[in-house]
Design a protein around this motif. Sequence first.
Motif, PDB file in Angstrom:
ATOM      1  N   LEU A  56       0.836  -1.195   0.000  1.00 22.25           N
ATOM      2  CA  LEU A  56       0.000   0.000   0.000  1.00 22.25           C
ATOM      3  C   LEU A  56       0.877   1.253   0.000  1.00 22.25           C
ATOM      4  O   LEU A  56       0.620   2.203  -0.742  1.00 22.25           O
ATOM      5  CB  LEU A  56      -0.920  -0.014   1.230  1.00 22.25           C
ATOM      6  CG  LEU A  56      -1.799   1.205   1.453  1.00 22.25           C
ATOM      7  CD1 LEU A  56      -3.121   1.020   0.736  1.00 22.25           C
ATOM      8  CD2 LEU A  56      -2.040   1.430   2.925  1.00 22.25           C
ATOM      9  N   ALA A  57       1.925   1.252   0.820  1.00 26.01           N
ATOM     10  CA  ALA A  57       2.814   2.408   0.925  1.00 26.01           C
ATOM     11  C   ALA A  57       3.695   2.578  -0.310  1.00 26.01           C
ATOM     12  O   ALA A  57       4.034   3.699  -0.685  1.00 26.01           O
ATOM     13  CB  ALA A  57       3.684   2.284   2.175  1.00 26.01           C
ATOM     14  N   ALA A  58       4.063   1.485  -0.947  1.00 27.65           N
ATOM     15  CA  ALA A  58       4.970   1.555  -2.097  1.00 27.65           C
ATOM     16  C   ALA A  58       4.274   1.945  -3.401  1.00 27.65           C
ATOM     17  O   ALA A  58       4.891   2.579  -4.262  1.00 27.65           O
ATOM     18  CB  ALA A  58       5.671   0.206  -2.268  1.00 27.65           C
ATOM     19  N   LEU A  59       3.028   1.568  -3.545  1.00 25.97           N
ATOM     20  CA  LEU A  59       2.350   1.759  -4.822  1.00 25.97           C
ATOM     21  C   LEU A  59       2.276   3.198  -5.323  1.00 25.97           C
ATOM     22  O   LEU A  59       2.418   3.423  -6.528  1.00 25.97           O
ATOM     23  CB  LEU A  59       0.939   1.141  -4.782  1.00 25.97           C
ATOM     24  CG  LEU A  59       0.927  -0.362  -4.970  1.00 25.97           C
ATOM     25  CD1 LEU A  59      -0.450  -0.928  -4.657  1.00 25.97           C
ATOM     26  CD2 LEU A  59       1.360  -0.746  -6.360  1.00 25.97           C
ATOM     27  N   PRO A  60       2.069   4.202  -4.474  1.00 30.72           N
ATOM     28  CA  PRO A  60       2.028   5.567  -5.014  1.00 30.72           C
ATOM     29  C   PRO A  60       3.303   5.965  -5.759  1.00 30.72           C
ATOM     30  O   PRO A  60       3.262   6.826  -6.641  1.00 30.72           O
ATOM     31  CB  PRO A  60       1.818   6.436  -3.766  1.00 30.72           C
ATOM     32  CG  PRO A  60       1.062   5.540  -2.844  1.00 30.72           C
ATOM     33  CD  PRO A  60       1.668   4.176  -3.073  1.00 30.72           C
ATOM     34  N   PHE A  61       4.414   5.343  -5.430  1.00 30.95           N
ATOM     35  CA  PHE A  61       5.674   5.641  -6.120  1.00 30.95           C
ATOM     36  C   PHE A  61       5.818   4.858  -7.423  1.00 30.95           C
ATOM     37  O   PHE A  61       6.693   5.148  -8.221  1.00 30.95           O
ATOM     38  CB  PHE A  61       6.856   5.345  -5.182  1.00 30.95           C
ATOM     39  CG  PHE A  61       6.834   6.178  -3.948  1.00 30.95           C
ATOM     40  CD1 PHE A  61       7.300   7.479  -3.961  1.00 30.95           C
ATOM     41  CD2 PHE A  61       6.317   5.675  -2.770  1.00 30.95           C
ATOM     42  CE1 PHE A  61       7.274   8.264  -2.817  1.00 30.95           C
ATOM     43  CE2 PHE A  61       6.283   6.446  -1.610  1.00 30.95           C
ATOM     44  CZ  PHE A  61       6.758   7.750  -1.643  1.00 30.95           C
ATOM     45  N   ARG A  62       4.980   3.836  -7.620  1.00 29.57           N
ATOM     46  CA  ARG A  62       5.105   2.959  -8.774  1.00 29.57           C
ATOM     47  C   ARG A  62       4.084   3.242  -9.856  1.00 29.57           C
ATOM     48  O   ARG A  62       4.335   3.015 -11.024  1.00 29.57           O
ATOM     49  CB  ARG A  62       4.965   1.483  -8.356  1.00 29.57           C
ATOM     50  CG  ARG A  62       5.842   1.047  -7.235  1.00 29.57           C
ATOM     51  CD  ARG A  62       7.348   0.947  -7.435  1.00 29.57           C
ATOM     52  NE  ARG A  62       7.901   1.074  -8.746  1.00 29.57           N
ATOM     53  CZ  ARG A  62       9.012   1.761  -9.026  1.00 29.57           C
ATOM     54  NH1 ARG A  62       9.661   2.384  -8.086  1.00 29.57           N
ATOM     55  NH2 ARG A  62       9.483   1.821 -10.242  1.00 29.57           N
ATOM     56  N   VAL A  63       2.874   3.663  -9.458  1.00 27.05           N
ATOM     57  CA  VAL A  63       1.805   3.835 -10.443  1.00 27.05           C
ATOM     58  C   VAL A  63       1.885   5.202 -11.110  1.00 27.05           C
ATOM     59  O   VAL A  63       2.487   6.137 -10.583  1.00 27.05           O
ATOM     60  CB  VAL A  63       0.395   3.647  -9.829  1.00 27.05           C
ATOM     61  CG1 VAL A  63       0.239   2.248  -9.278  1.00 27.05           C
ATOM     62  CG2 VAL A  63       0.109   4.682  -8.781  1.00 27.05           C
ATOM     63  N   ARG A  64       1.283   5.285 -12.269  1.00 31.69           N
ATOM     64  CA  ARG A  64       1.216   6.538 -12.995  1.00 31.69           C
ATOM     65  C   ARG A  64      -0.249   6.917 -13.163  1.00 31.69           C
ATOM     66  O   ARG A  64      -1.132   6.094 -13.050  1.00 31.69           O
ATOM     67  CB  ARG A  64       1.885   6.405 -14.378  1.00 31.69           C
ATOM     68  CG  ARG A  64       3.374   6.116 -14.275  1.00 31.69           C
ATOM     69  CD  ARG A  64       4.099   7.320 -13.697  1.00 31.69           C
ATOM     70  NE  ARG A  64       5.462   6.958 -13.299  1.00 31.69           N
ATOM     71  CZ  ARG A  64       5.937   7.146 -12.080  1.00 31.69           C
ATOM     72  NH1 ARG A  64       5.207   7.665 -11.142  1.00 31.69           N
ATOM     73  NH2 ARG A  64       7.156   6.815 -11.788  1.00 31.69           N
TER      74      ARG A  64
END
Length: 137
Positions: free
Chosen positions: A128-136
């Motif tokens: 959950l915490a990592a996804l904002p840095f991965r998605v566009r």
Amino acid sequence: MGRGGMNGIARGLPAGLLYGALAFLAGAVLGPIRELLLAPAIGGLPAALVDGAAMAVALFLLARIAARRLPADAGRDPRAGMAGAGVLVVLLAELALGAALEASGLSLQRAVRSGWEQAVGLLLLAWLAALPFRVRR
């Protein structure tokens, strides 16, 4: 902090609040399915793994939806705001739900989670915490 500092982080808060709320709602739908249907049939850890896989996909999709609220030029700081707010919303909602279940006595009817089941939950929180840095957007 990168360009924008605290102001940049604040720019990600609306997306993070949406992200956290949607993530909690997804868990609120999948959790009872895991607890009431899957765990009695296949056991706690297999149920947690099935639920975890479904949640991982759901979180990816929800992160993409919430990221649309980020500024078009969102760098690291707004994404950190989104991640932090999302995690905070989920943790606070989980605490509130746990307190409500405890007060109602429903928590006594649930089997204690094993360490491995808890680990699945922690991995999902990290995802959950990592996804904002991965998605566009």
